[in-house]
Design a protein around this motif. Structure first.
Motif, PDB file in Angstrom:
ATOM      1  N   GLN A   1       0.824  -1.205   0.000  1.00 48.25           N
ATOM      2  CA  GLN A   1       0.000   0.000   0.000  1.00 48.25           C
ATOM      3  C   GLN A   1       0.863   1.262   0.000  1.00 48.25           C
ATOM      4  OE1 GLN A   1      -3.141   0.011  -0.600  1.00 48.25           O
ATOM      5  NE2 GLN A   1      -3.309  -2.220  -0.519  1.00 48.25           N
ATOM      6  N   GLN A   2       1.998   1.219   0.701  1.00 56.86           N
ATOM      7  CA  GLN A   2       2.896   2.371   0.673  1.00 56.86           C
ATOM      8  C   GLN A   2       3.422   2.619  -0.735  1.00 56.86           C
ATOM      9  OE1 GLN A   2       5.894   1.347   3.570  1.00 56.86           O
ATOM     10  NE2 GLN A   2       4.678   2.081   5.310  1.00 56.86           N
ATOM     11  N   ALA A   3       3.791   1.542  -1.427  1.00 54.45           N
ATOM     12  CA  ALA A   3       4.280   1.680  -2.802  1.00 54.45           C
ATOM     13  C   ALA A   3       3.174   2.199  -3.715  1.00 54.45           C
ATOM     14  CB  ALA A   3       4.803   0.337  -3.299  1.00 54.45           C
TER      15      ALA A   3
ATOM     16  N   GLU B   1       3.135   5.645  -5.921  1.00 56.35           N
ATOM     17  CA  GLU B   1       2.909   5.569  -7.368  1.00 56.35           C
ATOM     18  C   GLU B   1       1.813   6.537  -7.810  1.00 56.35           C
ATOM     19  OE1 GLU B   1       2.760   1.769 -10.195  1.00 56.35           O
ATOM     20  OE2 GLU B   1       0.922   1.983  -9.001  1.00 56.35           O
ATOM     21  N   THR B   2       0.710   6.552  -7.082  1.00 57.22           N
ATOM     22  CA  THR B   2      -0.400   7.422  -7.472  1.00 57.22           C
ATOM     23  C   THR B   2      -0.079   8.898  -7.216  1.00 57.22           C
ATOM     24  OG1 THR B   2      -1.413   7.036  -5.302  1.00 57.22           O
ATOM     25  CG2 THR B   2      -2.144   5.640  -7.119  1.00 57.22           C
ATOM     26  N   LEU B   3       0.611   9.187  -6.115  1.00 54.57           N
ATOM     27  CA  LEU B   3       0.956  10.585  -5.834  1.00 54.57           C
ATOM     28  C   LEU B   3       1.916  11.149  -6.879  1.00 54.57           C
ATOM     29  CD1 LEU B   3       1.341  10.706  -1.949  1.00 54.57           C
ATOM     30  CD2 LEU B   3      -0.407  11.815  -3.343  1.00 54.57           C
ATOM     31  N   LYS B   4       2.766  10.306  -7.403  1.00 56.41           N
ATOM     32  CA  LYS B   4       3.672  10.771  -8.452  1.00 56.41           C
ATOM     33  C   LYS B   4       2.887  11.256  -9.665  1.00 56.41           C
ATOM     34  CE  LYS B   4       7.461   9.370 -11.469  1.00 56.41           C
ATOM     35  NZ  LYS B   4       8.428   8.316 -11.835  1.00 56.41           N
ATOM     36  N   LEU B   5       1.825  10.515  -9.986  1.00 54.22           N
ATOM     37  CA  LEU B   5       1.004  10.920 -11.125  1.00 54.22           C
ATOM     38  C   LEU B   5       0.179  12.160 -10.801  1.00 54.22           C
ATOM     39  CD1 LEU B   5      -0.299   7.540 -12.582  1.00 54.22           C
ATOM     40  CD2 LEU B   5       1.194   9.191 -13.702  1.00 54.22           C
ATOM     41  N   VAL B   6      -0.387  12.189  -9.591  1.00 52.87           N
ATOM     42  CA  VAL B   6      -1.213  13.341  -9.221  1.00 52.87           C
ATOM     43  C   VAL B   6      -0.385  14.618  -9.230  1.00 52.87           C
ATOM     44  CG1 VAL B   6      -2.544  14.390  -7.359  1.00 52.87           C
ATOM     45  CG2 VAL B   6      -2.848  11.973  -7.886  1.00 52.87           C
ATOM     46  N   ARG B   7       0.792  14.558  -8.685  1.00 47.48           N
ATOM     47  CA  ARG B   7       1.655  15.731  -8.594  1.00 47.48           C
ATOM     48  C   ARG B   7       2.446  15.978  -9.879  1.00 47.48           C
ATOM     49  NH1 ARG B   7       0.906  19.206  -4.542  1.00 47.48           N
ATOM     50  NH2 ARG B   7       3.131  19.703  -4.566  1.00 47.48           N
ATOM     51  N   ARG B   8       2.403  14.972 -10.778  1.00 49.00           N
ATOM     52  CA  ARG B   8       3.202  15.048 -12.010  1.00 49.00           C
ATOM     53  C   ARG B   8       4.647  15.406 -11.669  1.00 49.00           C
ATOM     54  NH1 ARG B   8      -0.744  17.198 -16.858  1.00 49.00           N
ATOM     55  NH2 ARG B   8      -2.642  16.266 -16.043  1.00 49.00           N
TER      56      ARG B   8
ATOM     57  N   ASP C   1       9.687   7.876  -6.653  1.00 46.32           N
ATOM     58  CA  ASP C   1      10.285   6.638  -7.148  1.00 46.32           C
ATOM     59  C   ASP C   1      11.126   5.968  -6.069  1.00 46.32           C
ATOM     60  OD1 ASP C   1       9.211   6.588  -9.679  1.00 46.32           O
ATOM     61  OD2 ASP C   1      10.791   7.818 -10.557  1.00 46.32           O
ATOM     62  N   ARG C   2      11.827   6.766  -5.271  1.00 48.71           N
ATOM     63  CA  ARG C   2      12.652   6.204  -4.204  1.00 48.71           C
ATOM     64  C   ARG C   2      11.773   5.504  -3.162  1.00 48.71           C
ATOM     65  NH1 ARG C   2      14.629  10.557  -2.636  1.00 48.71           N
ATOM     66  NH2 ARG C   2      16.312  10.629  -4.192  1.00 48.71           N
ATOM     67  N   THR C   3      10.675   6.154  -2.786  1.00 52.13           N
ATOM     68  CA  THR C   3       9.750   5.532  -1.826  1.00 52.13           C
ATOM     69  C   THR C   3       9.175   4.236  -2.383  1.00 52.13           C
ATOM     70  OG1 THR C   3       9.147   7.700  -0.922  1.00 52.13           O
ATOM     71  CG2 THR C   3       7.647   5.876  -0.489  1.00 52.13           C
TER      72      THR C   3
ATOM     73  N   GLU D   1      11.271  -3.266  -2.865  1.00 47.49           N
ATOM     74  CA  GLU D   1      12.426  -4.117  -2.588  1.00 47.49           C
ATOM     75  C   GLU D   1      12.240  -4.882  -1.273  1.00 47.49           C
ATOM     76  OE1 GLU D   1      16.060  -5.961  -3.216  1.00 47.49           O
ATOM     77  OE2 GLU D   1      14.758  -4.811  -4.546  1.00 47.49           O
ATOM     78  N   LYS D   2      11.751  -4.204  -0.240  1.00 47.14           N
ATOM     79  CA  LYS D   2      11.472  -4.893   1.028  1.00 47.14           C
ATOM     80  C   LYS D   2      10.394  -5.958   0.838  1.00 47.14           C
ATOM     81  CE  LYS D   2      12.642  -0.966   4.033  1.00 47.14           C
ATOM     82  NZ  LYS D   2      12.103   0.002   5.020  1.00 47.14           N
ATOM     83  N   LEU D   3       9.363  -5.600   0.084  1.00 44.34           N
ATOM     84  CA  LEU D   3       8.277  -6.540  -0.163  1.00 44.34           C
ATOM     85  C   LEU D   3       8.785  -7.769  -0.918  1.00 44.34           C
ATOM     86  CD1 LEU D   3       5.330  -7.417  -0.340  1.00 44.34           C
ATOM     87  CD2 LEU D   3       5.031  -5.838  -2.254  1.00 44.34           C
ATOM     88  N   ARG D   4       9.606  -7.555  -1.915  1.00 44.00           N
ATOM     89  CA  ARG D   4      10.135  -8.673  -2.697  1.00 44.00           C
ATOM     90  C   ARG D   4      10.994  -9.587  -1.825  1.00 44.00           C
ATOM     91  NH1 ARG D   4      14.543 -10.079  -5.379  1.00 44.00           N
ATOM     92  NH2 ARG D   4      15.646  -8.213  -4.659  1.00 44.00           N
ATOM     93  N   ASN D   5      11.797  -9.009  -0.944  1.00 45.84           N
ATOM     94  CA  ASN D   5      12.650  -9.814  -0.068  1.00 45.84           C
ATOM     95  C   ASN D   5      11.819 -10.664   0.889  1.00 45.84           C
ATOM     96  OD1 ASN D   5      15.008  -8.809  -1.208  1.00 45.84           O
ATOM     97  ND2 ASN D   5      15.190  -7.147   0.281  1.00 45.84           N
ATOM     98  N   ILE D   6      10.745 -10.091   1.418  1.00 44.45           N
ATOM     99  CA  ILE D   6       9.891 -10.856   2.336  1.00 44.45           C
ATOM    100  C   ILE D   6       9.233 -12.020   1.616  1.00 44.45           C
ATOM    101  CG2 ILE D   6       7.820 -10.764   3.755  1.00 44.45           C
ATOM    102  CD1 ILE D   6       8.523  -7.888   4.451  1.00 44.45           C
ATOM    103  N   LEU D   7       8.691 -11.756   0.439  1.00 44.16           N
ATOM    104  CA  LEU D   7       7.993 -12.814  -0.299  1.00 44.16           C
ATOM    105  C   LEU D   7       8.957 -13.893  -0.767  1.00 44.16           C
ATOM    106  CD1 LEU D   7       5.421 -10.755  -2.423  1.00 44.16           C
ATOM    107  CD2 LEU D   7       5.118 -11.828  -0.182  1.00 44.16           C
ATOM    108  N   SER D   8      10.139 -13.507  -1.206  1.00 44.02           N
ATOM    109  CA  SER D   8      11.097 -14.507  -1.687  1.00 44.02           C
ATOM    110  C   SER D   8      11.660 -15.342  -0.546  1.00 44.02           C
ATOM    111  CB  SER D   8      12.239 -13.817  -2.436  1.00 44.02           C
ATOM    112  OG  SER D   8      12.962 -12.941  -1.569  1.00 44.02           O
TER     113      SER D   8
END
Length: 443
Positions: free
Chosen positions: A292-294, A298-305, A312-314, A320-327
């Motif tokens: 949800q944080q990601a 993602e949506t705020l980047k579009l809203v704020r253009r 992108d960093r957020t 990356e954290k999510l991928r590590n947990i799932l893997s």
């Protein structure tokens, strides 16, 4: 010496002298009785009886306390932790949905609006069902802070929507302010509340796997005392066996064995509940929060253009954290199948996110918005929904495992409490029956 005492007695009145003689004989008789075999038998019996009764009471109390702690975990701590997790997730979904609604411009699509309203309503409902468990003062303060911040957040969102529908650019600024309130104030409090609730489960499990030493050592002391008493009787009266004390010893050994075996099984179940229930639940809960944080970034980047790298960093850090947990999720843990589904959805979402960034880099905002919020099955919205649904199903599986193991751990101790009282009482009766024939010999 005796002559001097006799002279002193002669100086007393007849009544005082008689009292002095009675006291002297009473003391002499008491000392003689204390050194006699019947007195020693009585002393042994009283000591053994006291130890048996104490062992039964201590064991019953220890078992009752441990079982009560597990019942509290099932009835209060675990439901509160689950509710706190749903509260955090609902707040995150509301924030992500609010951003998604602005990307379309003007009047947002009804499904997006409904998703936002449902998330806000769910968050409010979870605040109501939260109990005062854990650290009541701190948790009450956190719940109050969330309950106070939520209407402020929704009010700013409505202001942002009004401006957005009127085509006013300031709507994006209001949305950014609302999201900042959610991300920097409300969600941290919800996360802290969720951690407190999870810590309450962990503390109960940690305490339960520790052996109940008083309930083990005291019956062991009783068994040792019974064996010592039988050896004393053998040396004193040359009787090979005292069936009363022998049966009392067997009874206390049975109580000790029952306590150790039932406690071990209960501890194993609790450990399994921790390793296959609360541990995986915490991992999947964190995964859902990161997703949800990601999505919000993602949506705020579009809203704020915003073409800077902040959003992108957020996004990248959360993914990356999510991928590590799932893997790193165990393949034999509950919810493993759902984790595989979530991992596949995550890969598709990352691909959609890259397409969105490619469109933005070309100045194609409409194309980027279509990728991020479009209804297509390959677009970001469908993938985030699949990811969140899979993680939610995985949490349900791990939660069921946690509750099943904890319930079994509690039920294993069901009969031990009253059984300890029955066995210790039976041992006390057998002790009395074993010593009574020896006392009768001195009548």
């Amino acid at each position: 010496m005796a002559r001097a005492e006799e002279l002193r007695l002669n100086e007393l009145s007849p009544r005082a002298a008689a009292a002095a003689w009675r006291e002297r004989f009473a003391t002499t008789e008491l000392r003689a009785f204390a050194e006699s075999s019947p007195a020693k038998l009585i002393a042994i019996g009283l000591i053994l009886l006291s130890l048996c009764v104490s062992a039964g009471i201590v064991t019953a109390m220890a078992v009752t306390d441990r079982q009560h702690a597990l019942d509290v975990l099932l009835d209060e701590s675990e439901p509160d932790a689950y509710s706190a997790q749903r509260l955090y997730t609902s707040l995150s979904v509301a924030d992500a949905s609010a951003g998604t609604a602005f990307i379309s411009g003007g009047l947002e699509p009804k499904p997006v609006r409904d998703r936002y309203n449902q998330a806000v309503g769910q968050a409010a409902a979870e605040l109501v069902v939260q109990s005062t468990g854990g650290d009541a003062d701190v948790d009450a303060e956190l719940r109050t802070g969330i309950a106070t911040g939520l209407p402020v957040y929704t009010g700013i969102i409505e202001t942002a929507r009004t401006n957005n529908r009127g085509g006013q650019p300031v709507g994006a600024a209001y949305l950014s302010e609302a999201s900042n309130l959610m991300q920097k104030t409300v969600l941290p409090m919800a996360q802290e509340l969720q951690e407190h609730r999870a810590d309450a489960i962990t503390a109960t499990q940690r305490n339960h796997v520790r052996p109940p030493w008083p309930a083990i050592l005291l019956p062991l002391l009783v068994v040792a005392a019974l064996i010592g008493a039988q050896l004393f009787l053998f040396r004193r009266w040359h009787r090979v066996l005292n069936f009363g004390l022998l049966l009392a010893t067997v009874t206390m050994v049975a109580l000790l064995s029952w306590t150790v075996v039932a406690g071990f099984i209960s501890a194993v179940d609790t450990t399994h509940a921790r390793d296959q229930g609360s541990g995986p639940t915490a991992a999947l809960t964190e995964s859902r929060i990161l997703a949800q944080q990601a999505r919000t970034a993602e949506t705020l980047k579009l809203v704020r253009r915003d073409t800077s790298a902040d959003y992108d960093r957020t996004y990248d850090q959360a993914i990356e954290k999510l991928r590590n947990i799932l893997s790193g999720y165990a393949s034999d843990a509950p919810g493993a199948a759902e984790v595989k589904t979530a991992s596949a959805a995550l890969d598709r979402w990352r691909a959609a996110h890259q397409r969105m960034n490619d469109a933005l880099s070309k100045g194609d905002f409409i194309g980027a918005a279509a990728v991020a919020t479009g209804p297509g099955v390959v677009e970001a919205t469908a993938q985030t929904d699949d990811l969140d649904r899979a993680l939610g199903d995985g949490i349900a599986d791990t939660r069921n495992q946690l509750r099943a193991d904890t319930s079994h751990a509690a039920r294993t101790l069901d009969l031990l409490g009253p059984g300890a009282l029955v066995l210790s009482t039976a041992a006390a009766v057998l002790i009395a029956c074993g010593l009574w024939p020896r006392l009768r010999e001195y009548r």
